[in-house]
Design a protein around this motif. Structure first.
Motif, PDB file in Angstrom:
ATOM      1  N   PRO A  17       0.815  -1.218   0.000  1.00  0.00           N
ATOM      2  CA  PRO A  17       0.000   0.000   0.000  1.00  0.00           C
ATOM      3  C   PRO A  17       0.850   1.270   0.000  1.00  0.00           C
ATOM      4  O   PRO A  17       2.065   1.216   0.184  1.00  0.00           O
ATOM      5  CB  PRO A  17      -0.806  -0.123   1.295  1.00  0.00           C
ATOM      6  N   LYS A  18       0.193   2.395  -0.188  1.00  0.00           N
ATOM      7  CA  LYS A  18       0.802   3.727  -0.181  1.00  0.00           C
ATOM      8  C   LYS A  18       1.933   3.878  -1.195  1.00  0.00           C
ATOM      9  O   LYS A  18       2.960   4.485  -0.906  1.00  0.00           O
ATOM     10  CB  LYS A  18       1.271   4.101   1.225  1.00  0.00           C
ATOM     11  N   ALA A  19       1.759   3.319  -2.377  1.00  0.00           N
ATOM     12  CA  ALA A  19       2.749   3.440  -3.448  1.00  0.00           C
ATOM     13  C   ALA A  19       2.457   4.721  -4.245  1.00  0.00           C
ATOM     14  O   ALA A  19       1.439   5.366  -4.059  1.00  0.00           O
ATOM     15  CB  ALA A  19       2.676   2.227  -4.361  1.00  0.00           C
ATOM     16  N   LYS A  20       3.355   5.065  -5.167  1.00  0.00           N
ATOM     17  CA  LYS A  20       3.150   6.257  -5.995  1.00  0.00           C
ATOM     18  C   LYS A  20       1.941   6.095  -6.908  1.00  0.00           C
ATOM     19  O   LYS A  20       1.239   7.043  -7.198  1.00  0.00           O
ATOM     20  CB  LYS A  20       4.389   6.551  -6.834  1.00  0.00           C
ATOM     21  N   ARG A  21       1.747   4.866  -7.409  1.00  0.00           N
ATOM     22  CA  ARG A  21       0.578   4.596  -8.254  1.00  0.00           C
ATOM     23  C   ARG A  21       0.206   3.120  -8.139  1.00  0.00           C
ATOM     24  O   ARG A  21       0.999   2.295  -7.711  1.00  0.00           O
ATOM     25  CB  ARG A  21       0.848   4.982  -9.700  1.00  0.00           C
ATOM     26  N   THR A  22      -1.006   2.807  -8.564  1.00  0.00           N
ATOM     27  CA  THR A  22      -1.478   1.426  -8.524  1.00  0.00           C
ATOM     28  C   THR A  22      -1.005   0.721  -9.783  1.00  0.00           C
ATOM     29  O   THR A  22      -1.270   1.178 -10.900  1.00  0.00           O
ATOM     30  CB  THR A  22      -3.008   1.385  -8.423  1.00  0.00           C
ATOM     31  N   GLU A  23      -0.261  -0.379  -9.587  1.00  0.00           N
ATOM     32  CA  GLU A  23       0.279  -1.129 -10.729  1.00  0.00           C
ATOM     33  C   GLU A  23       0.719  -2.516 -10.278  1.00  0.00           C
ATOM     34  O   GLU A  23       0.924  -2.763  -9.103  1.00  0.00           O
ATOM     35  CB  GLU A  23       1.462  -0.386 -11.349  1.00  0.00           C
ATOM     36  N   ILE A  24       0.885  -3.383 -11.257  1.00  0.00           N
ATOM     37  CA  ILE A  24       1.427  -4.719 -10.988  1.00  0.00           C
ATOM     38  C   ILE A  24       2.940  -4.608 -11.073  1.00  0.00           C
ATOM     39  O   ILE A  24       3.482  -4.012 -11.999  1.00  0.00           O
ATOM     40  CB  ILE A  24       0.882  -5.747 -12.000  1.00  0.00           C
ATOM     41  N   ASP A  25       3.620  -5.186 -10.075  1.00  0.00           N
ATOM     42  CA  ASP A  25       5.067  -5.040  -9.960  1.00  0.00           C
ATOM     43  C   ASP A  25       5.780  -6.392 -10.035  1.00  0.00           C
ATOM     44  O   ASP A  25       6.694  -6.649  -9.271  1.00  0.00           O
ATOM     45  CB  ASP A  25       5.387  -4.313  -8.650  1.00  0.00           C
ATOM     46  N   GLY A  26       5.324  -7.262 -10.919  1.00  0.00           N
ATOM     47  CA  GLY A  26       5.992  -8.544 -11.110  1.00  0.00           C
ATOM     48  C   GLY A  26       5.471  -9.642 -10.209  1.00  0.00           C
ATOM     49  O   GLY A  26       4.359  -9.569  -9.686  1.00  0.00           O
ATOM     50  N   VAL A  27       6.310 -10.644  -9.993  1.00  0.00           N
ATOM     51  CA  VAL A  27       5.927 -11.813  -9.207  1.00  0.00           C
ATOM     52  C   VAL A  27       6.856 -11.955  -8.015  1.00  0.00           C
ATOM     53  O   VAL A  27       8.067 -11.822  -8.142  1.00  0.00           O
ATOM     54  CB  VAL A  27       5.997 -13.096 -10.079  1.00  0.00           C
ATOM     55  N   ASP A  28       6.279 -12.189  -6.852  1.00  0.00           N
ATOM     56  CA  ASP A  28       7.057 -12.481  -5.654  1.00  0.00           C
ATOM     57  C   ASP A  28       7.301 -13.985  -5.668  1.00  0.00           C
ATOM     58  O   ASP A  28       6.404 -14.768  -5.352  1.00  0.00           O
ATOM     59  CB  ASP A  28       6.282 -12.052  -4.408  1.00  0.00           C
ATOM     60  N   GLU A  29       8.491 -14.381  -6.081  1.00  0.00           N
ATOM     61  CA  GLU A  29       8.816 -15.807  -6.230  1.00  0.00           C
ATOM     62  C   GLU A  29       8.755 -16.551  -4.894  1.00  0.00           C
ATOM     63  O   GLU A  29       8.356 -17.706  -4.836  1.00  0.00           O
ATOM     64  CB  GLU A  29      10.198 -15.984  -6.863  1.00  0.00           C
ATOM     65  N   ARG A  33       3.187 -15.206  -5.368  1.00  0.00           N
ATOM     66  CA  ARG A  33       2.048 -14.305  -5.550  1.00  0.00           C
ATOM     67  C   ARG A  33       2.429 -13.166  -6.483  1.00  0.00           C
ATOM     68  O   ARG A  33       3.590 -12.797  -6.566  1.00  0.00           O
ATOM     69  CB  ARG A  33       1.596 -13.721  -4.205  1.00  0.00           C
ATOM     70  N   LEU A  34       1.444 -12.615  -7.141  1.00  0.00           N
ATOM     71  CA  LEU A  34       1.625 -11.451  -7.988  1.00  0.00           C
ATOM     72  C   LEU A  34       1.782 -10.232  -7.077  1.00  0.00           C
ATOM     73  O   LEU A  34       0.992 -10.036  -6.166  1.00  0.00           O
ATOM     74  CB  LEU A  34       0.387 -11.280  -8.880  1.00  0.00           C
ATOM     75  N   LYS A  35       2.846  -9.434  -7.295  1.00  0.00           N
ATOM     76  CA  LYS A  35       3.054  -8.237  -6.471  1.00  0.00           C
ATOM     77  C   LYS A  35       2.263  -7.080  -7.066  1.00  0.00           C
ATOM     78  O   LYS A  35       2.338  -6.814  -8.258  1.00  0.00           O
ATOM     79  CB  LYS A  35       4.531  -7.849  -6.442  1.00  0.00           C
ATOM     80  N   VAL A  36       1.520  -6.397  -6.194  1.00  0.00           N
ATOM     81  CA  VAL A  36       0.692  -5.279  -6.634  1.00  0.00           C
ATOM     82  C   VAL A  36       0.952  -4.080  -5.737  1.00  0.00           C
ATOM     83  O   VAL A  36       0.842  -4.181  -4.515  1.00  0.00           O
ATOM     84  CB  VAL A  36      -0.816  -5.637  -6.574  1.00  0.00           C
ATOM     85  N   LYS A  37       1.332  -2.960  -6.357  1.00  0.00           N
ATOM     86  CA  LYS A  37       1.484  -1.707  -5.616  1.00  0.00           C
ATOM     87  C   LYS A  37       0.153  -0.973  -5.686  1.00  0.00           C
ATOM     88  O   LYS A  37      -0.458  -0.910  -6.747  1.00  0.00           O
ATOM     89  CB  LYS A  37       2.582  -0.841  -6.241  1.00  0.00           C
ATOM     90  N   VAL A  38      -0.271  -0.420  -4.542  1.00  0.00           N
ATOM     91  CA  VAL A  38      -1.548   0.268  -4.468  1.00  0.00           C
ATOM     92  C   VAL A  38      -1.327   1.667  -3.909  1.00  0.00           C
ATOM     93  O   VAL A  38      -0.662   1.828  -2.888  1.00  0.00           O
ATOM     94  CB  VAL A  38      -2.540  -0.504  -3.559  1.00  0.00           C
ATOM     95  N   LYS A  39      -1.900   2.646  -4.581  1.00  0.00           N
ATOM     96  CA  LYS A  39      -1.753   4.042  -4.160  1.00  0.00           C
ATOM     97  C   LYS A  39      -2.461   4.314  -2.836  1.00  0.00           C
ATOM     98  O   LYS A  39      -1.982   5.064  -2.002  1.00  0.00           O
ATOM     99  CB  LYS A  39      -2.307   4.956  -5.262  1.00  0.00           C
ATOM    100  N   ALA A  40      -3.604   3.695  -2.633  1.00  0.00           N
ATOM    101  CA  ALA A  40      -4.423   3.941  -1.436  1.00  0.00           C
ATOM    102  C   ALA A  40      -3.755   3.408  -0.169  1.00  0.00           C
ATOM    103  O   ALA A  40      -3.030   2.413  -0.210  1.00  0.00           O
ATOM    104  CB  ALA A  40      -5.786   3.286  -1.608  1.00  0.00           C
ATOM    105  N   PRO A  41      -4.020   4.067   0.961  1.00  0.00           N
ATOM    106  CA  PRO A  41      -3.500   3.560   2.240  1.00  0.00           C
ATOM    107  C   PRO A  41      -4.367   2.394   2.732  1.00  0.00           C
ATOM    108  O   PRO A  41      -5.523   2.282   2.341  1.00  0.00           O
ATOM    109  CB  PRO A  41      -3.648   4.768   3.171  1.00  0.00           C
ATOM    110  N   PRO A  42      -3.810   1.546   3.601  1.00  0.00           N
ATOM    111  CA  PRO A  42      -4.587   0.408   4.113  1.00  0.00           C
ATOM    112  C   PRO A  42      -5.497   0.829   5.265  1.00  0.00           C
ATOM    113  O   PRO A  42      -5.413   0.318   6.372  1.00  0.00           O
ATOM    114  CB  PRO A  42      -3.497  -0.561   4.567  1.00  0.00           C
TER     115      PRO A  42
END
Length: 94
Positions: A17-29, A33-42
């Protein structure tokens, strides 16, 4: 990471959470799991709502959060598309 179930396709993600923008950031091997950055706070489910909205738009399907409401590791249920369609749309992030 992506599984088929009776209800639809399950996508397992890891959220930052709290990333610059919401996007997929690859795979956490390590977590598989698929890594996802989310702009919104948790806070008050804001990040969860943003994740559901993001994947609904990306996959053109009905998405619901089925596991991990208060965790960074979440499972999403995708209805209305096949597992092949989901894999095809997410292929560029692998």
């Amino acid at each position: 990471m992506i599984k088929e179930s009776k209800e639809g396709v399950i996508l397992q993600i890891y959220v930052q959470p709290k990333a610059k923008r919401t996007e997929i950031d690859g795979v956490d091997e390590w977590r598989k799991r698929l890594k996802v950055k989310v702009k919104a706070p948790p806070v008050e489910g804001k990040a969860n709502k943003e994740i559901v909205k993001f994947f609904s738009k990306l996959l053109g399907a009905e998405i619901s959060l089925i596991k991990g409401e208060t965790s960074r590791e979440k499972d999403l249920l995708i209805r209305g598309v096949s597992i092949e369609e989901v894999k095809k749309k997410l292929e560029i992030y692998r």
